[in-house]
Design a protein around this motif. Structure first.
Motif, PDB file in Angstrom:
ATOM      1  N   THR A 149       1.024  -1.139  -0.117  1.00 16.42           N
ATOM      2  CA  THR A 149      -0.045   0.056   0.194  1.00 16.42           C
ATOM      3  C   THR A 149       0.878   1.188   0.025  1.00 16.42           C
ATOM      4  OG1 THR A 149      -0.213  -0.156   2.501  1.00 16.42           O
ATOM      5  CG2 THR A 149      -1.975  -1.113   1.137  1.00 16.42           C
ATOM      6  N   TYR A 150       0.107   2.273  -0.432  1.00 19.48           N
ATOM      7  CA  TYR A 150       0.917   3.700  -0.599  1.00 19.48           C
ATOM      8  C   TYR A 150      -0.029   4.730  -0.226  1.00 19.48           C
ATOM      9  CZ  TYR A 150       4.234   6.572  -3.411  1.00 19.48           C
ATOM     10  OH  TYR A 150       5.470   7.248  -3.957  1.00 19.48           O
ATOM     11  N   ARG A 151       0.439   5.704   0.524  1.00 13.58           N
ATOM     12  CA  ARG A 151      -0.179   6.838   0.952  1.00 13.58           C
ATOM     13  C   ARG A 151      -0.315   7.781   0.115  1.00 13.58           C
ATOM     14  NH1 ARG A 151      -4.044   6.976   4.513  1.00 13.58           N
ATOM     15  NH2 ARG A 151      -3.468   8.993   5.316  1.00 13.58           N
ATOM     16  N   TYR A 152      -1.447   8.092  -0.692  1.00 14.13           N
ATOM     17  CA  TYR A 152      -1.234   9.183  -1.839  1.00 14.13           C
ATOM     18  C   TYR A 152      -2.398   9.920  -1.805  1.00 14.13           C
ATOM     19  CZ  TYR A 152       0.610   9.786  -6.561  1.00 14.13           C
ATOM     20  OH  TYR A 152       1.070  10.357  -7.595  1.00 14.13           O
ATOM     21  N   GLY A 153      -2.029  11.279  -2.164  1.00 15.78           N
ATOM     22  CA  GLY A 153      -2.845  12.274  -2.440  1.00 15.78           C
ATOM     23  C   GLY A 153      -3.123  12.718  -3.898  1.00 15.78           C
TER      24      GLY A 153
ATOM     25  N   SER B 235      15.517   3.081  -1.135  1.00 14.91           N
ATOM     26  CA  SER B 235      16.182   2.757   0.027  1.00 14.91           C
ATOM     27  C   SER B 235      17.274   3.499   0.593  1.00 14.91           C
ATOM     28  CB  SER B 235      16.708   1.164  -0.264  1.00 14.91           C
ATOM     29  OG  SER B 235      17.837   1.312  -1.201  1.00 14.91           O
ATOM     30  N   ILE B 236      18.111   4.030  -0.347  1.00  9.18           N
ATOM     31  CA  ILE B 236      19.185   4.838   0.303  1.00  9.18           C
ATOM     32  C   ILE B 236      18.537   6.013   0.922  1.00  9.18           C
ATOM     33  CG2 ILE B 236      21.266   6.638  -0.477  1.00  9.18           C
ATOM     34  CD1 ILE B 236      21.672   4.437  -2.755  1.00  9.18           C
ATOM     35  N   TRP B 237      17.497   6.709   0.408  1.00 12.70           N
ATOM     36  CA  TRP B 237      16.973   7.844   0.589  1.00 12.70           C
ATOM     37  C   TRP B 237      16.478   7.525   2.248  1.00 12.70           C
ATOM     38  CZ3 TRP B 237      12.030   8.945   2.659  1.00 12.70           C
ATOM     39  CH2 TRP B 237      11.490  10.276   2.897  1.00 12.70           C
ATOM     40  N   SER B 238      15.687   6.246   2.257  1.00 13.80           N
ATOM     41  CA  SER B 238      15.053   5.912   3.719  1.00 13.80           C
ATOM     42  C   SER B 238      16.365   5.759   4.651  1.00 13.80           C
ATOM     43  CB  SER B 238      14.524   4.741   3.555  1.00 13.80           C
ATOM     44  OG  SER B 238      13.432   4.750   2.495  1.00 13.80           O
ATOM     45  N   ALA B 239      17.305   5.087   4.435  1.00 10.65           N
ATOM     46  CA  ALA B 239      18.520   5.147   5.171  1.00 10.65           C
ATOM     47  C   ALA B 239      19.143   6.595   5.746  1.00 10.65           C
ATOM     48  CB  ALA B 239      19.646   4.266   4.529  1.00 10.65           C
TER      49      ALA B 239
ATOM     50  N   ASP C  87       5.134   9.684   3.260  1.00 10.35           N
ATOM     51  CA  ASP C  87       6.111   8.769   3.967  1.00 10.35           C
ATOM     52  C   ASP C  87       6.347   9.172   5.384  1.00 10.35           C
ATOM     53  OD1 ASP C  87       7.885   6.910   4.774  1.00 10.35           O
ATOM     54  OD2 ASP C  87       9.097   6.926   2.722  1.00 10.35           O
ATOM     55  N   GLY C  88       5.415   8.767   6.170  1.00 10.27           N
ATOM     56  CA  GLY C  88       5.437   9.279   7.611  1.00 10.27           C
ATOM     57  C   GLY C  88       5.054  10.825   7.748  1.00 10.27           C
ATOM     58  N   ARG C  89       5.967  11.727   8.168  1.00  4.04           N
ATOM     59  CA  ARG C  89       5.792  12.917   8.101  1.00  4.04           C
ATOM     60  C   ARG C  89       6.435  13.719   6.803  1.00  4.04           C
ATOM     61  NH1 ARG C  89       7.177  12.351  13.719  1.00  4.04           N
ATOM     62  NH2 ARG C  89       8.836  13.866  13.651  1.00  4.04           N
ATOM     63  N   TRP C  90       6.748  13.024   5.976  1.00  2.00           N
ATOM     64  CA  TRP C  90       7.251  13.589   4.860  1.00  2.00           C
ATOM     65  C   TRP C  90       6.341  13.397   3.468  1.00  2.00           C
ATOM     66  CZ3 TRP C  90      12.663  14.622   4.436  1.00  2.00           C
ATOM     67  CH2 TRP C  90      13.442  14.535   5.398  1.00  2.00           C
ATOM     68  N   LEU C  91       6.487  14.389   2.711  1.00  2.00           N
ATOM     69  CA  LEU C  91       5.846  14.656   1.472  1.00  2.00           C
ATOM     70  C   LEU C  91       6.547  14.243   0.349  1.00  2.00           C
ATOM     71  CD1 LEU C  91       4.024  18.168   1.863  1.00  2.00           C
ATOM     72  CD2 LEU C  91       3.089  15.810   2.670  1.00  2.00           C
ATOM     73  N   SER C  92       6.314  13.201  -0.428  1.00  2.00           N
ATOM     74  CA  SER C  92       7.426  12.668  -0.961  1.00  2.00           C
ATOM     75  C   SER C  92       6.750  12.007  -2.499  1.00  2.00           C
ATOM     76  CB  SER C  92       8.189  11.465  -0.120  1.00  2.00           C
ATOM     77  OG  SER C  92       7.246  10.322   0.008  1.00  2.00           O
ATOM     78  N   HIS C  93       7.783  11.686  -3.204  1.00  3.95           N
ATOM     79  CA  HIS C  93       7.514  10.781  -4.514  1.00  3.95           C
ATOM     80  C   HIS C  93       8.771  10.167  -4.872  1.00  3.95           C
ATOM     81  CE1 HIS C  93       4.950   9.451  -7.766  1.00  3.95           C
ATOM     82  NE2 HIS C  93       4.095  10.140  -7.326  1.00  3.95           N
ATOM     83  N   GLU C  94       8.735   9.097  -5.593  1.00  3.58           N
ATOM     84  CA  GLU C  94       9.669   8.094  -6.017  1.00  3.58           C
ATOM     85  C   GLU C  94       9.381   7.983  -7.503  1.00  3.58           C
ATOM     86  OE1 GLU C  94       9.418   3.776  -4.411  1.00  3.58           O
ATOM     87  OE2 GLU C  94       9.216   5.504  -2.933  1.00  3.58           O
TER      88      GLU C  94
ATOM     89  N   ALA D  10       7.799   6.502   7.910  1.00  2.00           N
ATOM     90  CA  ALA D  10       6.908   5.470   8.188  1.00  2.00           C
ATOM     91  C   ALA D  10       7.583   4.439   8.756  1.00  2.00           C
ATOM     92  CB  ALA D  10       6.038   5.101   6.787  1.00  2.00           C
ATOM     93  N   PRO D  11       7.018   3.414   9.716  1.00  2.00           N
ATOM     94  CA  PRO D  11       7.536   2.572  10.161  1.00  2.00           C
ATOM     95  C   PRO D  11       8.276   1.602   9.010  1.00  2.00           C
ATOM     96  CG  PRO D  11       5.654   2.760  11.476  1.00  2.00           C
ATOM     97  CD  PRO D  11       5.773   3.735  10.242  1.00  2.00           C
ATOM     98  N   ALA D  12       9.577   1.234   9.308  1.00  2.00           N
ATOM     99  CA  ALA D  12      10.220   0.452   8.211  1.00  2.00           C
ATOM    100  C   ALA D  12       9.850  -1.067   8.323  1.00  2.00           C
ATOM    101  CB  ALA D  12      11.754   0.307   8.257  1.00  2.00           C
ATOM    102  N   GLY D  13       9.206  -1.343   9.825  1.00  2.00           N
ATOM    103  CA  GLY D  13       9.155  -2.985   9.967  1.00  2.00           C
ATOM    104  C   GLY D  13      10.106  -3.750  10.405  1.00  2.00           C
ATOM    105  N   LEU D  14      11.354  -3.114  10.542  1.00  2.00           N
ATOM    106  CA  LEU D  14      12.483  -3.970  10.818  1.00  2.00           C
ATOM    107  C   LEU D  14      12.505  -3.971  12.443  1.00  2.00           C
ATOM    108  CD1 LEU D  14      14.997  -2.667   8.185  1.00  2.00           C
ATOM    109  CD2 LEU D  14      13.713  -4.918   8.188  1.00  2.00           C
ATOM    110  N   SER D  15      13.430  -5.111  13.162  1.00  2.00           N
ATOM    111  CA  SER D  15      13.606  -5.137  14.291  1.00  2.00           C
ATOM    112  C   SER D  15      14.586  -3.932  14.873  1.00  2.00           C
ATOM    113  CB  SER D  15      14.449  -6.451  14.655  1.00  2.00           C
ATOM    114  OG  SER D  15      15.339  -6.337  15.287  1.00  2.00           O
TER     115      SER D  15
END
Length: 491
Positions: free
Chosen positions: A295-299, A352-356, A305-312, A367-372
């Protein structure tokens, strides 16, 4: 096996403009780890932070044939970041009274299934239900590195959309990410403005003050250009000219540089060129589904992406992600020049680089990455990982005896062997070349893989759990193919 050597060409070539040295080192480490694990030739990063300063830096190679290093001024194909420009053009046309967001698509583009019920607002929010032409079996040929015998134009796109009313969905219902929706919006813009969509989106870029962002006239990129690469079997092929404007149109044709996009991220995130009420409507986000089953949060031409306004965005050879954090007025942009399909093959890309980077510099904002969050387990050597993955892919080794388990396999202890049995049909054998910890709880094993289908590089992800490295559920479910349908874990 012919591979790009991503570890070379890392000399500091661009100024950091006062960005804290310790945090710049964190960025460098994240980018280099992803590049090395995912066989990425070159990357460029831009961060504009009023408190920290500006970070502009390029890594690796823009051209592996000549050895030319990447620069922050290199042009990259930005794929679906184009949608943000298209949406702004449509919303501004609505602000100007040239169309209404409640107008039916049929008014501008006839012949689309459900066109009388689909509104412009539906298309902007990916809720038009239009069949996504870029998922059509006919389209697969367009995604191969070699030039196809027949290249698609807008006539082909409209033909396929019109020919599949059975796969169209009810407009205004559950959203689904679709290139068709924005391809059609480009045709709407041409009808409303009387101008080619290339000119319309070029004007949007110009009004944002961008000077290195273009909707190209042909398949070439303006200089300087980062060459784009994709793997065909085990060879990295130059696919820079494989994406021509009519292939994705207003859904994904544009090119830009990270230096330009770092300025654009803030203008986009502040609602530039739009009325305040229109921007509020643009940032009303809902969940839409993606082709990969997520799923993708889209306007309206903008993601959350969490509190970020974004696009990839991604096209053959390139991936890009831009993001803006309103509460801190921060923009982060990443572009890379390697993209191989399926995206799960090599795992690392601009998003993935952006998220890191965001997780390191702005923790808790994404948004939570779902990783431990537990400590990093002992890192296996290449030889150890090779032995463990040989077990994983051997259906003859009982699941309970394998050194590596699958997250969540309590519901289906045989899941790993369902995957191994499916892969065994293709005589898959993996040989680990590199083991890279790219996050404290995420490890990537870069492999040279052989099978009956040929040789190819593949990256196997592992996540931390209970002091050990485990295979992520989603990856095993994908790798299990049809066998995943028999598993309660994958449903």
């Amino acid at each position: 096996m012919s591979m790009v050597v991503a570890g070379c060409g890392f000399a500091d070539r661009e100024p950091r403009n006062g960005f804290p040295a310790d945090e710049a080192a964190v960025i460098d480490s994240a980018v280099r780890a992803h590049m090395e694990a995912g066989l990425i030739p070159g990357a460029a990063v831009a961060i504009v932070d009023p408190q920290r300063g500006t970070f502009l830096r390029a890594y690796g190679l823009a051209d592996t044939a000549t050895g030319r290093p990447t620069t922050v001024d290199d042009h990259f194909r930005v794929g679906s970041v184009t949608k943000t420009f298209t949406a702004t053009a449509v919303l501004r046309a609505a602000d100007q009274g040239r169309l209404s967001l409640d107008d039916a698509l049929e008014k501008f583009v006839p012949g689309v299934p459900n066109g009388g019920a689909i509104t412009i607002r539906d298309l902007l929010g990916m809720r038009g239900g239009v069949y996504d032409y870029s998922t059509d079996p006919e389209f697969v040929e367009q995604l191969k590195p070699a030039k196809p015998a027949r290249e698609w134009g807008r006539g082909e796109v409209l033909r396929v959309i019109a020919a599949r009313p059975d796969l169209a969905k009810t407009p205004g219902q559950q959203g689904s990410y679709s290139n068709s929706e924005y391809y059609l919006l480009g045709l709407v813009l041409e009808r409303v403005t009387g101008k080619p969509v290339r000119q319309v989106l070029g004007e949007i870029a110009g009004d944002h003050g961008l000077r290195e962002t273009f909707y190209p006239e042909d398949r070439s990129l303006p200089a300087p250009a980062a060459r784009g690469y994709t793997y065909a079997a085990d060879v990295a092929v130059d696919v820079t000219e494989r994406t021509y404007p009519d292939l994705y149109g207003a859904a994904g044709a544009m090119v830009s540089s990270v230096a330009d996009l770092s300025s654009y991220a803030s203008g986009l995130g502040r609602g530039g060129l739009l009325k305040e009420s229109t921007f509020r409507a643009r940032t009303e986000f809902t969940d839409i589904s993606t082709p990969g089953g997520g799923t993708y949060r889209y306007g309206l031409g903008l993601a959350q992406d969490g509190r970020w306004l974004s696009h990839e965005g991604s096209v053959l050879g390139y991936t890009t992600k831009i993001g803006y954090l309103p509460e801190r007025d921060v923009g982060v942009v990443v572009a890379v020049n390697q993209h191989t399909l399926p995206a799960t093959q090599l795992m690392t890309n601009a998003p993935s680089i952006w998220s890191a980077i965001v997780d390191d510099l702005y923790p808790g904002t994404r948004a939570p990455a779902g990783l431990s969050t537990e400590p990093t387990p002992p890192v296996p050597t290449v030889a150890e990982m090779n032995s463990q993955l040989e077990e994983v892919f051997d259906p003859g080794v009982p699941a309970a005896q394998k050194s590596i388990r699958v997250v969540g396999d309590d519901e289906d202890p045989e899941l790993v062997n369902r995957m191994a049995s499916f892969q065994a049909q293709f005589s898959v054998q993996v040989n680990v070349d590199r083991v890279t910890v790219i996050r404290p709880n995420l490890l990537l094993a870069t492999t040279s893989t052989t099978s009956s289908e040929g040789n190819m590089p593949m990256v196997v992800p592992l996540v931390a759990s209970d002091g050990k490295w485990w295979l992520p559920t989603w990856w095993v479910c994908v790798a299990a193919g049809p066998e995943a349908g028999a598993s309660a874990v994958c449903r």
